[in-house]
Design a protein around this motif. Structure first.
Motif, PDB file in Angstrom:
ATOM      1  N   ASP A 187      -7.306   4.208  -2.678  1.00  0.00           N
ATOM      2  CA  ASP A 187      -5.918   2.820  -1.920  1.00  0.00           C
ATOM      3  C   ASP A 187      -5.066   2.256  -3.020  1.00  0.00           C
ATOM      4  O   ASP A 187      -4.850   1.274  -2.975  1.00  0.00           O
ATOM      5  CB  ASP A 187      -6.494   1.726  -1.250  1.00  0.00           C
ATOM      6  CG  ASP A 187      -5.309   1.463  -0.148  1.00  0.00           C
ATOM      7  OD1 ASP A 187      -4.099   1.379   0.430  1.00  0.00           O
ATOM      8  OD2 ASP A 187      -5.817  -0.203   0.249  1.00  0.00           O
ATOM      9  N   PRO A 244       0.072   4.472   1.233  1.00  0.00           N
ATOM     10  CA  PRO A 244      -0.467   5.623   2.241  1.00  0.00           C
ATOM     11  C   PRO A 244       0.141   7.587   1.562  1.00  0.00           C
ATOM     12  O   PRO A 244      -0.550   8.193   1.264  1.00  0.00           O
ATOM     13  CB  PRO A 244       0.077   5.497   3.882  1.00  0.00           C
ATOM     14  CG  PRO A 244       0.768   4.867   3.480  1.00  0.00           C
ATOM     15  CD  PRO A 244       1.068   4.103   1.943  1.00  0.00           C
ATOM     16  N   PRO A 251       1.007  -0.991  -0.264  1.00  0.00           N
ATOM     17  CA  PRO A 251       0.080  -0.419  -0.363  1.00  0.00           C
ATOM     18  C   PRO A 251       0.563   1.101   0.124  1.00  0.00           C
ATOM     19  O   PRO A 251       2.297   1.237   0.354  1.00  0.00           O
ATOM     20  CB  PRO A 251      -0.760  -0.018   1.450  1.00  0.00           C
ATOM     21  CG  PRO A 251      -0.995  -1.694   1.731  1.00  0.00           C
ATOM     22  CD  PRO A 251       0.847  -2.453   0.972  1.00  0.00           C
TER      23      PRO A 251
END
Length: 126
Positions: free
Chosen positions: A84, A65, A63
């Motif tokens: 995301d 962020p 991921p």
């Protein structure tokens, strides 16, 4: 000598961000599983490039962020409603008339907006 404005910013999952002039360099960083592209917002002159099958391959593309916050800020959305993204993500100037690679240099206003968004996300830039 006049310095050319960058074409893209590449945001890595660890928060490092790099300005660049050839999108193919950023695409090489994204891997060999295909590149997905989408507009930042409808009618935007900015596009996003990211590893194509990233959501189905989280082991290869963690991921990101930092990119989520940057993209939300530049798009004018709340980071709480951010997408995301996974893996390295490039935000680049789009020119549909550029037959070679569909890129264009980022405008001064776009660079300022991206710089503010990078700061809000806590990214380090080079």
């Amino acid at each position: 000598m006049t310095r050319q404005p960058p074409v893209y910013i590449l945001i890595n999952p660890d928060g490092r961000a790099h300005w660049g002039h050839r999108l193919s360099v950023a695409e090489d960083t994204m891997g060999h599983h295909g590149i997905g592209r989408t507009f930042l917002t409808p009618y935007s002159r900015l596009r996003i490039a990211s590893p194509g099958p990233a959501p189905t391959r989280p082991d290869q593309h963690p991921p990101n962020p930092y990119a989520a916050v940057v993209l939300a800020h530049v798009a004018g959305h709340s980071p709480h409603n951010a997408t995301d993204p996974h893996g390295p993500v490039a935000l680049y100037g789009f020119d549909p008339t550029n037959e070679r690679d569909n890129t264009r240099p980022l405008t001064t206003d776009e660079q300022h907006a991206i710089t503010r968004a990078l700061a809000a996300a806590g990214c380090t830039t080079t």
